[in-house]
Motif scaffolding. Sequence first.
Motif, PDB file in Angstrom:
ATOM      1  N   ARG A 171      -2.642   0.486   5.787  1.00  0.00           N
ATOM      2  CA  ARG A 171      -2.057   0.813   4.485  1.00  0.00           C
ATOM      3  C   ARG A 171      -2.463  -0.202   3.437  1.00  0.00           C
ATOM      4  O   ARG A 171      -2.766   0.122   2.297  1.00  0.00           O
ATOM      5  N   SER A 172      -2.476  -1.478   3.856  1.00  0.00           N
ATOM      6  CA  SER A 172      -2.870  -2.522   2.904  1.00  0.00           C
ATOM      7  C   SER A 172      -4.307  -2.343   2.475  1.00  0.00           C
ATOM      8  O   SER A 172      -4.666  -2.493   1.291  1.00  0.00           O
ATOM      9  N   ALA A 187      -8.914   4.616  -3.332  1.00  0.00           N
ATOM     10  CA  ALA A 187      -7.554   4.857  -3.832  1.00  0.00           C
ATOM     11  C   ALA A 187      -7.505   4.795  -5.353  1.00  0.00           C
ATOM     12  O   ALA A 187      -6.765   5.540  -6.001  1.00  0.00           O
ATOM     13  N   THR A 188      -8.294   3.876  -5.879  1.00  0.00           N
ATOM     14  CA  THR A 188      -8.339   3.773  -7.347  1.00  0.00           C
ATOM     15  C   THR A 188      -8.941   5.022  -7.948  1.00  0.00           C
ATOM     16  O   THR A 188      -8.472   5.540  -8.978  1.00  0.00           O
ATOM     17  N   ARG A 204      -6.075   0.439   2.550  1.00  0.00           N
ATOM     18  CA  ARG A 204      -6.214   1.640   1.712  1.00  0.00           C
ATOM     19  C   ARG A 204      -5.681   1.404   0.302  1.00  0.00           C
ATOM     20  O   ARG A 204      -6.218   1.933  -0.678  1.00  0.00           O
ATOM     21  N   THR A 205      -4.618   0.643   0.229  1.00  0.00           N
ATOM     22  CA  THR A 205      -4.070   0.372  -1.113  1.00  0.00           C
ATOM     23  C   THR A 205      -5.072  -0.408  -1.948  1.00  0.00           C
ATOM     24  O   THR A 205      -5.222  -0.193  -3.161  1.00  0.00           O
TER      25      THR A 205
END
Length: 410
Positions: free
Chosen positions: A353-354, A362-363, A356-357
């Motif tokens: 998750r980190s 994601a942007t 991917r964030t």
Amino acid sequence: MAAGPPSTARNSAENPQPLGAVIGQVKGWIERCGWIWVQGQVIELRRRAAPTQFLTLRDSRSDNSARITCSSVVLDAAGPLTEGMTVVACITPRLWSKDASLSFECAELRIAGEGRLLVQLEQLKRKLQAEGLFDPVRKKRLPFLPRVIGLITGAGSAAERDVCENIRRRWPAARLRTRHALVQGPDAAADVMRGLAELDADPEVDVIIVARGGGSLEDLLPFSDEGLVRAVAASGTPVVSAIGHEPDSPIVDLVADLRASTPTDAAKHVVPDAREQAEQVRSLVGRLRQCIISRLTGEQQSLDLLRSRPVLRDPTGGFVAHQEWLDGARGRLERAIDRRLADEQTAIAHALRSVRTMSPKATLERGYAVVADAEGNSVTSVADVDAGDQLLLYLSDGQVVVEVDYQEAR
């Protein structure tokens, strides 16, 4: 009325003589006696450090005794003199003026009778002892059961009968080889020596007995002969001396390998008692049997104890506990693995998750785009492009090529 002592004009109660003068006259009369040889028994002997020695002699046939004086040289020359010995002395009377006591002066002293023989034997003993013939180290051990027993004794003597009867009584299978010899007289020592040489040369003879009954000192004298004594000492076969009775002790007893007190006692030393040996064998067999039984009983008890243990009653019984332990360990290990995997999966999910964030994708999914020129270089400023340049836009779901109409800087 008793008559008084005789009187003369020169000697009377009114004209007495001095006692010392009378003693002197008696002394002169006595000491005019010459020297004489006499025989007597020494009943008292007093040795002193002084030059003059005193002893008392007694007539063996009467109760008469006399005091004898002699020098230390005369006493020592006579040999080892002891009380009770019979001696021959050359004496002369002497009167001591001080107390008018009578004694005899001895000029020469000789031991007589058995005493002289004893002195000679004692001198021979000392000589042989100095040579080491009496040393216990030289004595040979007697065999336990000799093949043949050699016997030297007088023909038809009581000593022969005693030895033979007692040996056969103790060990009936014993073999004797008898050599008859003279056991008394001037030729006895030589004859015994010849018999000893014959038996010593016999390879079957394992022990030799020299036997004779009791007797006087002169009767047993051949067994103190120096030649016989040396022959016994040099014998290669063990020799048992059985001469006389307990008090008798000829010199051959001292060099023999074993001294028996009597001929009967000699038989007890050369062969064992068959009945005693049989009893010992029975006793030993019984003890051996008991030891074997005790050992077998102990080993059987140990075996029974081992067989009674659970591991031997049920050999697989021990595996149950180990199986339970293994099952428990396996369960704990599986649970530990599951926990570890879950923990690792959670950690990976958090990391994912980190990532991917923070990722550009994601942007882009939020409506942003990445601009690159025709060569693929990132465009971060309007100054990097000119009008008419083609740009490549990277969107969340693909790429778009656009052309620049104009640029405006802020």
